[in-house]
Motif scaffolding. Structure first.
Motif, short mmCIF file in Angstrom:
data_model
loop_
_atom_site.label_atom_id
_atom_site.label_comp_id
_atom_site.label_asym_id
_atom_site.label_seq_id
_atom_site.Cartn_x
_atom_site.Cartn_y
_atom_site.Cartn_z
N UNK A 1 3.57 -6.19 -1.48
CA UNK A 1 3.15 -5.07 -0.63
C UNK A 1 4.38 -4.31 -0.17
N UNK A 2 4.17 -3.08 0.29
CA UNK A 2 5.29 -2.33 0.86
C UNK A 2 5.10 -2.18 2.36
N UNK A 3 6.08 -1.55 3.01
CA UNK A 3 6.10 -1.53 4.47
C UNK A 3 5.03 -0.63 5.08
N UNK B 1 0.58 -1.86 12.95
CA UNK B 1 -0.89 -1.84 12.97
C UNK B 1 -1.46 -0.86 11.95
N UNK B 2 -0.79 0.26 11.74
CA UNK B 2 -1.28 1.24 10.76
C UNK B 2 -1.20 0.68 9.35
N UNK C 1 -4.08 -2.11 4.66
CA UNK C 1 -4.40 -3.29 3.85
C UNK C 1 -5.86 -3.69 4.02
N UNK C 2 -6.40 -3.45 5.21
CA UNK C 2 -7.84 -3.74 5.45
C UNK C 2 -8.71 -2.95 4.49
#
Length: 318
Positions: free
Chosen positions: A20-22, A310-311, A316-317
């Motif tokens: 994943x990325x940041x 959180x964003x 990812x959600x």
């Protein structure tokens, strides 16, 4: 340094690689076989990890040097202090910055998105891990010979023991009897001894746990009771972590979960919730937010000192 994080979630049945990325984009996902070194050996484990990392990098179109940190959560890590160095060296010359730990951390970091609470793992084996106010603790994970209660391997063993009692007329026959005979294509019930005692690997035997769920769904009361026992054993693991962390019974500690045993749904989750109410009053059973493979990547970001915002978690959600 690039903002890419590689997570490796090992297990007794499968191993998942996630990049994943940041900002919360999933760049690669790859799956391989068991990473249980006791079953396959360290040479095979080293090759599996190398090949899996390379597959994830190819899929994302990036280089190893682009990864800020890699976390590999592997079964049985920490259970033999003489092997710490061997584990730590597994990803040497594969990725530039890496940490190797136990796969219980992947479950916790994924199911609770890195928040305080306790995570239960009930896959091929079983273990619990939690963090609370800066402290971490584990419970269980003693292996299939004298532990792993509530796991798929434990449940498979108990399922086959129940079959033997039904076949001997020591227990009332139920739907499980026919399901085991069909699954193993038994000509005679005692042929099961050859099937199991001959060459059944730990991960293969764990698959038998599904027969308990199938039998329970078919109305087998005794099989259903095995799943009730599994829920109680897992609740005991959560309570053990809570005691190790100094969490009192009146605190609302989140408890989440991951692993194949929970595919049984309410047959396990219902007894687990009831047992938690007895063993850890005030606990709140929470549906896992992410799976352990994403949890490994989230933990890699945390180890890099760059936890996802959180964003990014919300992305990812999606």
């Amino acid at each position: 340094m690039s903002g890419l994080f590689l997570g490796i979630d090992g297990g007794g049945t499968k191993t998942a690689f996630v990049l994943v990325d940041e900002i919360g984009r999933l760049l690669a996902r790859h799956e391989s076989t068991t990473s249980y070194y006791i079953e396959i050996g360290f040479d095979a484990l080293r090759a599996l990890l190398r090949d899996g990392v390379q597959a994830a990098l190819r899929q994302a179109g990036v280089n190893a040097s682009d990864i800020a940190h890699t976390f590999a959560g592997l079964p049985a890590h920490g259970e033999d202090s003489e092997l710490f160095g061997t584990f730590d060296a597994l990803l040497k010359d594969v990725v530039p910055r890496s940490t190797v730990g136990n796969d219980m951390v992947c479950s916790w970091a994924g199911s609770l998105a890195g928040a305080d609470g306790i995570s239960l793992v009930a896959g091929t084996g079983s273990i619990a891990y939690g963090e609370w106010m800066g402290r971490g603790a584990r419970c269980g994970g003693w292996g299939e010979v004298f532990g792993d209660e509530g796991s798929a391997h434990w449940l498979a063993r108990e399922t086959l023991a129940l079959f033997s009692r039904m076949a001997d007329c020591r227990a009332e026959p139920g739907p499980l009897l026919g399901l085991v005979r069909e699954h193993f294509a038994l000509q005679h019930d005692l042929d099961l001894c050859g099937e199991i005692n001959g060459s059944a690997a730990r991960s293969e035997l764990a698959q038998v746990a599904r027969l308990a769920t199938a039998a329970a769904n078919a109305g087998d009361v005794q099989a259903r009771q095995l799943l009730v026992r599994a829920g109680d054993e897992l609740a005991a693991l959560a309570a053990g972590v809570a005691r190790n962390l100094g969490v009192t019974g009146i605190q609302a500690v989140p408890v989440s979960y991951s692993g194949g045993v929970f595919a049984a749904g309410e047959l396990v989750l219902g007894p687990l919730q009831a047992a938690l109410a007895r063993r850890l009053p005030g606990s709140v059973l929470k549906t896992p937010r992410f799976g352990p493979e994403l949890g490994a990547a989230l933990y890699a970001a945390r180890l890099a000192g760059r936890p996802l915002s959180p964003a990014a978690l919300a992305r990812l959600d999606g």
